[in-house]
Design an enzyme around this catalytic site. Structure first.
Site, short mmCIF file in Angstrom:
data_model
loop_
_atom_site.label_atom_id
_atom_site.label_comp_id
_atom_site.label_asym_id
_atom_site.label_seq_id
_atom_site.Cartn_x
_atom_site.Cartn_y
_atom_site.Cartn_z
N SER A 1 0.82 -1.22 0.00
CA SER A 1 0.00 0.00 0.00
C SER A 1 0.85 1.26 0.00
CB SER A 1 -0.87 -0.02 1.26
OG SER A 1 -1.43 1.26 1.49
N GLU B 1 0.22 3.64 1.70
CA GLU B 1 0.26 4.09 3.10
C GLU B 1 1.63 3.81 3.73
OE1 GLU B 1 -2.07 5.64 5.33
OE2 GLU B 1 -3.05 6.17 3.48
N TYR C 1 -1.99 0.58 10.54
CA TYR C 1 -2.25 -0.08 9.25
C TYR C 1 -1.00 0.00 8.36
CZ TYR C 1 -3.89 -0.58 4.43
OH TYR C 1 -4.03 -0.96 3.12
#
Ligand code: GDP
Length: 313
Positions: free
Chosen positions: A103, A105, A127
């Site tokens: 990801s 992120e 996360y």
């Protein structure tokens, strides 16, 4: 793969996947994954399983680490064990190919813009930290055992099927509700955050291309364009002839403890090595989502997931 007893998501999935066969397994349960791989004897495994809503990862940080992080290790171990791969035996031709959904992120507080495959990680949420573990363990199994294991570092990808808690769908549902007179305001968090939003269908195509390569490598997948949440809101309201300033209310309850301010992909490697290009642009994506939610809310059926109440980020 689905988990749990009488999982309520199965009926919802059925509408989209027709007669695709489902099998049982749980990313928290090593034995169940070994059994699933043994039963199915897959050519390819795509691990998209995760607790994927960033705010939830502060509320259930340990579970996020277990599912989003350790779940990747368990899946790799299941493939390794069923394939009989170990220190004394590397996988041969026809081995199971593994895709890990990494990801953007992981870039978090970005060190450079745009972000490519060599940009260092600085995750900003439990996360992001769990995804970073998943990324490195996938790389490590490739290097340790010679497994065909790749990570796609995918930037935000959206569609009318997006969960109602994510910002694009929250906005498209909110705009549709207001247009139809079912609501008058939309409460939002940080409008300054910038994301590289693309269409999920384009990104799924990229995943398959990665596993079809001769050699396992990681790729950044994104559009290379970045927009703010404010741009998103403005465009979505304009699609139905409304002015966002008349309806959007900023609500600190949707602000996060730590934010990812800016994401923008450099998809050069994917373009050059995979021949991948996104086909749906941001404007088209937003219009597609708003129109879909207008149809959904105008029909007798209601959205499958209601947005979380405002006491959630
Ligand atoms: P993420 O990038 O994986 O966290 O995807 P989201 O769609 O959940 O959030 C994208 C960005 O929108 C983040 O920077 C959020 O802080 C920002 N944002 C602003 N208001 C909201 C809101 O009301 N809900 C959500 N989900 N995000 C919001």
């Amino acid at each position: 793969m689905v988990r749990g007893q009488a999982n309520p998501h199965v009926a919802r999935l059925r509408k989209h996947i027709g007669d695709v066969q489902l099998t049982t397994g749980d990313l928290l349960d090593q034995g169940s994954l070994i059994s699933a791989v043994e039963r199915v004897q897959p050519d390819e495994v795509y691990n998209l399983g995760a607790i994927s809503y960033v705010p939830m990862s502060w509320q259930q940080a340990e579970l996020t680490a277990e599912v989003t992080g350790m779940g990747v290790l368990r899946m790799l171990e299941a493939i390794r064990v069923v394939s009989g791969v170990g220190q004394s035996r590397t996988p041969g031709p026809g081995q199971i190919r593994f895709y890990q959904a990494s990801s953007s992120e992981m870039f978090g507080m970005v060190r450079e813009t745009p972000q490519n495959e060599r940009t260092p990680f600085h995750p900003r949420s439990p996360y992001g930290v769990a995804k970073t573990y998943g990324h490195y363990i996938t790389q490590n199994y490739r290097e340790s055992y010679g497994m065909f294991a790749v990570s796609g570092i995918l930037f935000n990808h959206e569609s009318p099927r997006r969960g109602a808690e994510f910002v694009t769908r929250k906005v498209s549902l909110g705009v549709a509700r207001i247009k139809l007179g079912l609501a008058s305001e939309l409460r939002m968090g940080n409008l300054e955050a910038r994301r590289d939003w693309g269409f999920a269908g384009d990104y799924a195509r990229a995943m398959r291309m990665m596993l079809a390569q001769d050699a396992p490598e990681d790729y950044v997948i994104g559009t290379g364009r970045t927009q703010s949440v404010r741009d998103l809101v403005e465009l979505a309201f304009a699609t139905v002839g409304l002015n966002w300033r008349d309806h959007v209310v900023q609500d600190p309850r949707f602000t996060r403890p730590a934010e990812v301010d800016l994401l923008c992909a450099d998809p050069k490697k994917a373009r050059e090595q995979l021949g991948w290009e996104p086909e749906v642009g941001f404007e088209e994506l937003v219009a597609m989502m708003v129109e879909s939610d207008l149809r959904l809310l105008s029909s007798s059926s209601r959205p499958e997931d209601e947005p979380l109440s405002p006491d959630h980020w």
